[in-house]
Design an enzyme around this catalytic site. Structure first.
Site, PDB file in Angstrom:
ATOM      1  CE  LYS A  14    -101.864  81.771 -29.643  1.00 60.14           C
ATOM      2  NZ  LYS A  14    -102.955  81.421 -28.819  1.00 60.14           N
TER       3      LYS A  14
HETATM    4  C1  LIG Z   1    -102.849  81.026 -27.458  1.00 59.50           C
HETATM    5  C2  LIG Z   1    -104.046  81.186 -26.618  1.00 59.50           C
HETATM    6  C3  LIG Z   1    -103.950  81.336 -25.231  1.00 59.50           C
HETATM    7  C4  LIG Z   1    -102.625  81.277 -24.509  1.00 59.50           C
HETATM    8  O1  LIG Z   1    -101.806  82.380 -24.777  1.00 59.50           O
HETATM    9  P1  LIG Z   1    -100.212  82.259 -24.507  1.00 59.50           P
HETATM   10  O2  LIG Z   1     -99.653  83.525 -25.045  1.00 59.50           O
HETATM   11  O3  LIG Z   1     -99.763  81.060 -25.278  1.00 59.50           O
HETATM   12  O4  LIG Z   1    -100.039  82.100 -23.057  1.00 59.50           O
HETATM   13  C5  LIG Z   1    -105.118  81.521 -24.519  1.00 59.50           C
HETATM   14  N1  LIG Z   1    -106.322  81.531 -25.127  1.00 59.50           N
HETATM   15  C6  LIG Z   1    -106.452  81.390 -26.462  1.00 59.50           C
HETATM   16  C7  LIG Z   1    -107.811  81.375 -27.060  1.00 59.50           C
HETATM   17  C8  LIG Z   1    -105.322  81.218 -27.252  1.00 59.50           C
HETATM   18  O5  LIG Z   1    -105.457  81.059 -28.567  1.00 59.50           O
END
Ligand SMILES: *Cc1c(COP(=O)(O)O)cnc(C)c1O
Length: 490
Positions: free
Chosen positions: A110
Site C-alpha cells: 500500500k
Molecule cells: C491490501 C492488501 C492486499 C489486497 O489488495 P487489494 O488492492 O485490496 O486487492 C493484498 N495483500 C496485502 C498485504 C495487502 O495489504
C-alpha cells in the site's frame, strides 16, 4: 478526457476533482471511460526508470498533471523512503518471478500508492482553488491504515482518521498503527470486521459530505489506483532486462486480491497497451471473487472467515465495480447490479459479460493450511521467504499453470514483508514458539538470515499513542466529534 461515475455518464469531473472527492456523488466510482483513447506510449514508458515511468503514467491517467509536475510529485513521494535501490525489485524464484512491493516505509504494498496520494491531493486542492482543510476517512484491514497515516502525517491542511476492525488485524499491524506519530492522525478500533468498518465509512460519506470536507484514502480513490499501474510496467521492463521475455511478449500477473484495487491497476496497465496476458485473481477462503469469476454470480451471503492473510479477508470488493464498467461500458447496468448487491447481497452478470471477464481473468483460492504449506515449500525449494498473502498468490499461480499449460511467463505480486505476519511464517518454518509475535520476528531473522525491515524493528517498545474504540453505529458520531476539535495535538 473527463472522469465519470461508473453509475452515470452525467456525473463528470476532471482528474483533480476526482482525487479530491474520492467517491462520486451518486455512490459510483470515478473512471476514465475510454483508456485506449489516451494512445499511451507504453513502449516509451518501458525505457524510463521507475520515476520516469510513474510520471508518464500519472500524467496520462490524471490529465490535470503535466509530465513535469507529475515527475516532481513522484520524486517527492518516493525519494529516500525505500529500503532497496529499486523501488519494486523483481526476484526470479524458480521458473517464476516475484515482484516485491513491500520495501516502502510500512513494509506493505500500500506504500506504493499512499506515499504518492497525499502529494496528488495537495496539488489537486491547489488546482481546484480549494482552501478548506480536508478530512481523510479510511477503513483498513490492516495495511492501508498504517501506510495512509505514514503518508499523510503532518501534511498541512489534511487530517486523517483510520478505522480498523478490532480483532481483524495482526498484532504487528495493530502495534504499527497504535504507535503512529503525527499531530493530524487518529486511529480508532471498530467492534466488527473489515466490512463493518468499510460500510460505516461509506455511510459517513453519504451522510456527512455536505457538512464536512471529506475524502478517502481507500482504493476507491482514483489517486490510489494510478500509482499502482506503474509497477506492472516496471516488472515488464525487468523481465525484458532478465531476458525472460522479448518486447511484445505477454506476461501473466498473479495478484493476491482483497478490494480488487491492485489487480484492477493491472487491467488498466493492459488497457494502456502493456502486453498483459491473464490476470490471476488469488483469494483466501473468503473466495467470493473465485466464485464470481467461475459463475458470474457475486454473492456476499456467506460466512466471513478470519484467515492468515487478513488483508484479503473481504466480502465486498469495491473496485470490482470499475471492472464491470470497463467490460460493459454500460453505467445503467452497473447501477442496477450495484443496487442488487445493496438490496439482496448478490448480483448475476449477463452471460456475455461473464465471458469477457473470463477471457481476461483466472481466479483461484487456497486455505490457511495450503498457505502455510506453500511458505514452507518455497523456502525449502528456493530459499525464498514469503508472507501469507504472497503465499496465497504463489499457490494459486501453481494451480493456474497446471490448468493452463500454454501460459505466459508468470509474475507473482508480493504484497507484504514476511515479518508482518510472523506467526504463520514461524509455523511454516517449523520453529518452536518462544514468545509473542515480536519475539517470533527475532526468531525468524535468526533462523533464516533474511533481514527484518528497519521500520518493524523495536516495534514492541514503541509507545502506544491511540486508545479510541467504537461500535460500527458509533463511527459517525466519533467523526463529528473529532472534526469539531480544533487540534489533535497531544
Ligand atoms: C491490501 C492488501 C492486499 C489486497 O489488495 P487489494 O488492492 O485490496 O486487492 C493484498 N495483500 C496485502 C498485504 C495487502 O495489504
Amino acid at each position: 478526457m473527463n472522469y465519470q461515475s461508473t453509475r452515470s455518464p452525467a456525473i463528470q469531473t476532471d482528474s483533480a476533482h476526482a482525487i479530491l472527492q474520492g467517491l462520486a456523488p451518486d455512490g459510483g466510482l470515478y473512471v476514465l471511460p475510454d483508456l485506449s483513447a489516451l494512445h499511451f506510449d507504453w513502449q516509451g514508458a518501458l525505457q524510463q526508470d521507475y520515476t520516469g515511468m510513474a510520471a508518464n503514467i500519472v500524467s496520462a491517467l490524471l490529465p490535470d498533471f503535466s509530465q513535469e509536475e507529475a515527475l516532481a510529485l513522484v520524486k517527492a513521494a518516493y525519494t529516500g523512503k525505500f529500503s532497496t535501490p529499486a523501488l519494486t525489485p523483481l526476484t526470479p524464484v524458480g521458473e517464476d518471478a516475484v515482484l516485491e512491493l513491500f520495501h516502502g516505509p510500512t513494509s506493505a504494498f500500500k506504500d506504493m500508492a499512499l506515499c504518492l496520494l497525499p502529494h496528488l491531493m495537495k496539488a489537486a486542492a491547489v488546482k481546484c482553488g480549494d482552501q478548506k482543510d480536508v478530512l481523510i476517512l479510511t477503513a483498513t484491514s490492516g495495511d492501508t491504515g498504517k501506510a495512509a497515516m505514514e503518508g499523510f502525517r503532518d501534511v498541512p491542511g489534511v487530517r486523517i482518521i483510520v478505522f480498523y476492525p478490532k480483532s481483524g488485524v495482526s498484532p504487528v499491524q495493530e502495534a504499527q498503527m497504535l504507535s503512529q506519530q503525527g499531530d493530524n492522525v487518529k486511529v480508532c478500533a471498530v467492534e466488527g470486521n473489515f466490512d463493518d468498518a468499510q460500510t460505516g465509512v461509506k455511510r459517513i460519506f453519504s451522510h456527512l459530505s455536505d457538512q464536512l470536507h471529506l475524502s478517502s484514502a481507500n482504493s476507491i480513490n482514483i489517486g490510489r489506483l494510478v500509482p499502482q499501474v506503474v509497477y506492472y510496467f516496471s516488472a515488464y521492463a525487468d523481465m525484458l532486462r532478465l531476458g525472460r521475455i522479448v518486447l511484445g511478449d505477454k506476461l501473466d500477473y498473479v495478484v493476491p486480491t482483497g478490494n480488487f484495487g491492485d489487480i484492477l491497476a493491472g487491467y488498466i496497465a493492459g488497457e494502456l497497451g502493456l502486453p498483459v496476458g491473464k490476470l490471476v485473481c488469488a483469494s483466501n477462503v473468503n473466495n467470493v471473487l473465485t466464485d464470481f469469476f467461475h459463475t458470474g454470480c457475486y454473492d456476499r451471503r456467506r460466512p466471513f472467515h478470519k484467515s492468515l492473510s487478513p488483508s484479503m479477508d473481504i466480502l465486498v470488493s469495491s473496485n470490482l465495480e470499475r471492472l464491470l464498467y470497463f467490460l460493459s461500458g454500460d453505467s445503467a447496468l452497473v447501477s442496477s447490479l450495484m443496487a442488487n448487491l445493496d438490496r439482496q447481497s448478490y448480483y448475476q452478470l449477463p452471460p456475455a459479460l461473464l465471458e469477457k471477464a473470463q477471457a481476461k481473468f483466472f481466479a483461484g483460492y487456497c486455505d490457511d493450511a495450503a498457505t502455510v504449506e506453500t511458505i514452507a515449500q518455497v523456502w525449502q525449494q528456493h530459499h525464498y521467504l514469503m508472507d501469507t498473502h504472497t503465499a496465497v498468490a504463489w499457490n494459486v499461480a501453481q494451480q493456474y499453470k497446471a490448468q493452463n499449460p500454454g501460459h505466459a511467463p508468470v509474475v507473482v505480486l508480493s504484497t507484504a514483508s514476511p515479518y508482518k505476519f510472523p506467526a504463520a511464517v514461524m509455523e511454516a518454518l517449523g520453529l518452536p514458539s518462544t514468545g509473542d509475535q515480536f519475539q517470533t520476528m527475532e526468531d525468524i531473522q535468526r533462523s533464516t538470515g533474511v533481514p527484518m525491515p528497519a521500520n518493524l524493528q523495536g516495534l514492541r517498545q514503541r509507545p502506544r499513542r491511540h486508545f479510541d474504540y467504537v461500535t460500527p453505529e458509533g463511527m459517525e458520531n466519533y467523526v463529528i466529534e473529532k472534526a469539531a476539535e480544533t487540534t489533535w495535538k497531544k
